[in-house]
Design a protein around this motif. Structure first.
Motif, short mmCIF file in Angstrom:
data_model
loop_
_atom_site.label_atom_id
_atom_site.label_comp_id
_atom_site.label_asym_id
_atom_site.label_seq_id
_atom_site.Cartn_x
_atom_site.Cartn_y
_atom_site.Cartn_z
N VAL A 14 0.80 -1.30 -0.07
CA VAL A 14 0.07 -0.13 -0.13
C VAL A 14 0.83 1.07 0.10
O VAL A 14 0.18 2.23 -0.51
N ASP A 15 2.09 1.25 0.53
CA ASP A 15 2.79 2.41 0.38
C ASP A 15 3.23 3.08 -0.74
O ASP A 15 3.01 4.29 -0.82
N ASP A 69 -4.99 5.50 4.14
CA ASP A 69 -4.90 6.98 4.87
C ASP A 69 -3.47 6.74 5.55
O ASP A 69 -2.49 8.03 5.57
N GLY A 70 -3.22 5.69 6.18
CA GLY A 70 -2.01 5.50 6.78
C GLY A 70 -0.62 5.56 6.12
O GLY A 70 0.37 6.27 6.23
N ALA A 71 -0.77 4.96 4.50
CA ALA A 71 0.31 5.10 3.93
C ALA A 71 0.38 6.32 3.27
O ALA A 71 1.68 6.70 3.06
N MET A 72 -0.68 7.00 2.98
CA MET A 72 -0.59 8.44 2.77
C MET A 72 0.43 9.40 3.59
O MET A 72 1.09 10.28 3.14
N ALA A 73 -0.10 9.30 4.80
CA ALA A 73 0.55 9.85 5.96
C ALA A 73 1.75 9.53 6.02
O ALA A 73 2.54 10.85 6.07
N ARG A 74 2.49 8.32 5.93
CA ARG A 74 3.67 7.90 5.81
C ARG A 74 4.43 8.70 4.62
O ARG A 74 5.56 9.32 4.79
#
Length: 203
Positions: A14-15, A69-74
């Motif tokens: 997902v990253d 959303d977590g991947a986007m935040a990273r």
């Protein structure tokens, strides 16, 4: 309960997607809102109409945005405290809508009060499990882990609704009672973990 290896494997997938979405101008918080709204609307519209198979796939698709959303935040390199609050709030709303809609289906469409009770218990336990962790962390304690967390809850619930949508009877009720049992054990585990953390901290 998903192990570190599994989480790392998911992140590798997902990253890159998260980085692409950020370059396209989307934001992590925007993705959280889209995913939450999609799960809530799909759950409250499709399941009460008896459209379990379609509902399962639509809800699952929007729930997967929670990974992005977590991947986007990273990818932005600057995850925010508000983003974490928004994400957790969205999860609670989505869980409430999903299990509430399943309970409605059990009561009204399937006329199965036993399964409906299980759905309501699963809803309450899902909220309490998350609250124990959040309240413990707010008090400087830890209450991690347990038999099942949110991803496992979604998988079990949607496998039950999906199989019923394919014409296999009783899968919703079976999945819900499995959830109730595992969620009860997880709740106890987290309370024990918080108590142990408090004792070690001398509080």
């Amino acid at each position: 309960m998903l192990n570190v290896l599994a989480r790392a494997s998911v992140s590798r997938v997902v990253d890159p997607i998260g980085r692409t979405l950020v370059r396209a101008g989307l934001t992590p918080n925007g993705m959280t809102l889209i995913g939450t709204a999609g799960v809530v609307v799909a759950s409250l519209v499709l399941f009460p109409l008896g459209m379990l198979l379609v509902g399962t796939f639509v809800v699952w698709g929007f729930a997967m945005l929670d990974l992005l959303d977590g991947a986007m935040a990273r990818a932005t390199g600057r995850p925010t405290a508000f983003g974490a609050v928004l994400d957790a709030t969205g999860d609670r709303l989505a869980d409430g809508a999903l299990f509430g809609a399943i309970a409605w289906w059990c009561f009204v469409v399937d006329d199965n009060r036993t399964a409906a009770v299980a759905a309501l218990l699963a809803l309450v336990l899902a909220q309490i499990i998350s609250y124990v962790k959040a309240r413990a962390e707010a008090s400087g304690l830890t209450a991690e882990g347990g038999l099942i967390e949110r991803p496992e809850r979604l998988i079990i619930a949607l496998v039950g609704t999906g199989l019923h949508g394919f014409g296999i009877p009783h899968t919703v009720e079976i999945a819900l009672w499995i959830l109730v049992g595992l969620s009860t054990a997880t709740f106890v585990q987290r309370v024990v973990a918080a108590h142990r953390s408090a004792r070690e901290a001398g509080r």
